[in-house]
Scaffold this motif. Structure first.
Motif, PDB file in Angstrom:
ATOM      1  N   MET A   1      21.418  54.741  43.263  1.00 30.78           N
ATOM      2  CA  MET A   1      20.630  54.078  42.253  1.00 30.78           C
ATOM      3  C   MET A   1      20.638  52.587  42.526  1.00 30.78           C
ATOM      4  N   ASP A   2      19.488  51.980  42.427  1.00 31.11           N
ATOM      5  CA  ASP A   2      19.334  50.549  42.656  1.00 31.11           C
ATOM      6  C   ASP A   2      19.451  49.839  41.312  1.00 31.11           C
ATOM      7  N   ALA A   3      20.666  49.490  40.907  1.00 34.69           N
ATOM      8  CA  ALA A   3      20.904  48.867  39.603  1.00 34.69           C
ATOM      9  C   ALA A   3      21.079  47.363  39.756  1.00 34.69           C
ATOM     10  N   PRO A   4      20.579  46.604  38.764  1.00 36.00           N
ATOM     11  CA  PRO A   4      20.793  45.155  38.815  1.00 36.00           C
ATOM     12  C   PRO A   4      22.267  44.822  38.602  1.00 36.00           C
ATOM     13  N   ALA A   5      22.658  43.648  39.072  1.00 34.11           N
ATOM     14  CA  ALA A   5      24.050  43.214  38.929  1.00 34.11           C
ATOM     15  C   ALA A   5      24.347  42.867  37.471  1.00 34.11           C
ATOM     16  N   VAL A   6      25.584  43.064  37.073  1.00 37.14           N
ATOM     17  CA  VAL A   6      26.028  42.662  35.743  1.00 37.14           C
ATOM     18  C   VAL A   6      26.186  41.142  35.761  1.00 37.14           C
ATOM     19  N   PRO A   7      25.616  40.447  34.762  1.00 38.03           N
ATOM     20  CA  PRO A   7      25.729  38.985  34.742  1.00 38.03           C
ATOM     21  C   PRO A   7      27.190  38.542  34.651  1.00 38.03           C
ATOM     22  N   PRO A   8      27.551  37.457  35.327  1.00 39.47           N
ATOM     23  CA  PRO A   8      28.939  36.980  35.305  1.00 39.47           C
ATOM     24  C   PRO A   8      29.492  36.767  33.893  1.00 39.47           C
ATOM     25  N   ALA A   9      28.673  36.250  32.980  1.00 40.10           N
ATOM     26  CA  ALA A   9      29.150  36.026  31.604  1.00 40.10           C
ATOM     27  C   ALA A   9      29.560  37.345  30.953  1.00 40.10           C
ATOM     28  N   ALA A  10      28.821  38.416  31.243  1.00 41.76           N
ATOM     29  CA  ALA A  10      29.161  39.725  30.673  1.00 41.76           C
ATOM     30  C   ALA A  10      30.475  40.255  31.249  1.00 41.76           C
ATOM     31  N   LEU A  11      30.748  39.912  32.493  1.00 43.28           N
ATOM     32  CA  LEU A  11      32.017  40.326  33.102  1.00 43.28           C
ATOM     33  C   LEU A  11      33.202  39.544  32.516  1.00 43.28           C
ATOM     34  N   ARG A  12      32.956  38.288  32.146  1.00 45.05           N
ATOM     35  CA  ARG A  12      34.036  37.449  31.597  1.00 45.05           C
ATOM     36  C   ARG A  12      34.331  37.734  30.127  1.00 45.05           C
ATOM     37  N   ILE A  14      35.132  39.803  26.978  1.00 43.55           N
ATOM     38  CA  ILE A  14      35.663  41.131  26.619  1.00 43.55           C
ATOM     39  C   ILE A  14      34.873  41.772  25.485  1.00 43.55           C
ATOM     40  N   ASN A  15      34.061  40.994  24.781  1.00 44.49           N
ATOM     41  CA  ASN A  15      33.238  41.532  23.697  1.00 44.49           C
ATOM     42  C   ASN A  15      31.801  41.817  24.122  1.00 44.49           C
ATOM     43  N   ALA A  16      31.499  41.657  25.401  1.00 42.27           N
ATOM     44  CA  ALA A  16      30.140  41.902  25.893  1.00 42.27           C
ATOM     45  C   ALA A  16      29.770  43.364  25.698  1.00 42.27           C
ATOM     46  N   MET A  17      28.482  43.606  25.482  1.00 44.31           N
ATOM     47  CA  MET A  17      28.001  44.982  25.356  1.00 44.31           C
ATOM     48  C   MET A  17      26.606  45.094  25.949  1.00 44.31           C
ATOM     49  N   VAL A  18      26.302  46.255  26.432  1.00 35.95           N
ATOM     50  CA  VAL A  18      24.979  46.556  26.970  1.00 35.95           C
ATOM     51  C   VAL A  18      24.107  46.995  25.801  1.00 35.95           C
ATOM     52  N   LEU A  19      22.926  46.393  25.675  1.00 38.14           N
ATOM     53  CA  LEU A  19      22.035  46.737  24.563  1.00 38.14           C
ATOM     54  C   LEU A  19      20.930  47.719  24.931  1.00 38.14           C
ATOM     55  N   ALA A  20      20.365  47.581  26.147  1.00 39.62           N
ATOM     56  CA  ALA A  20      19.195  48.405  26.441  1.00 39.62           C
ATOM     57  C   ALA A  20      18.947  48.576  27.936  1.00 39.62           C
ATOM     58  N   PRO A  21      19.727  49.385  28.612  1.00 39.39           N
ATOM     59  CA  PRO A  21      19.381  49.670  30.009  1.00 39.39           C
ATOM     60  C   PRO A  21      18.067  50.468  30.054  1.00 39.39           C
TER      61      PRO A  21
END
Length: 104
Positions: A1-12, A14-21
């Protein structure tokens, strides 16, 4: 699967969440939504938040297309908004989905 990279801020964060892949699969658009983040504040707040999210996403798409040499950001954004409004007025396909299980 050709998925986009996770943004660095989301990796840093701990409260980051994915809203709409969103995926293109089996000749259609498929997505899984994390909705209800603002529901405790009422439907007006929840729907306004999604309006902001969609507008911000459109801006990011215009920025990316502009960076790829496809035109000026403002012009691209206008075309995206026009396309959005056209699709809202006359959908090109039927949405199907299940609450809690994503949608397609």
């Amino acid at each position: 699967m050709d998925a986009p990279a996770v943004p660095p801020a989301a990796l840093r964060d701990i409260n980051a969440m994915v809203l709409a892949p969103v995926w293109i699969a089996e000749q259609g658009l498929h997505c899984s939504l994390k909705s209800g983040l603002y529901a405790a504040d009422g439907v007006a707040r929840e729907t306004a938040a999604w309006g902001i999210i969609l507008a911000d996403l459109a801006g990011h798409v215009a920025d990316a297309l502009s960076a790829a040499g496809m035109g000026a950001k403002a012009d691209l954004f206008e075309v995206i908004v026009d396309g959005f409004n056209e699709e809202v007025s006359a959908p090109s396909s039927t949405r199907m989905g299940q609450s809690g299980a994503g949608s397609s």
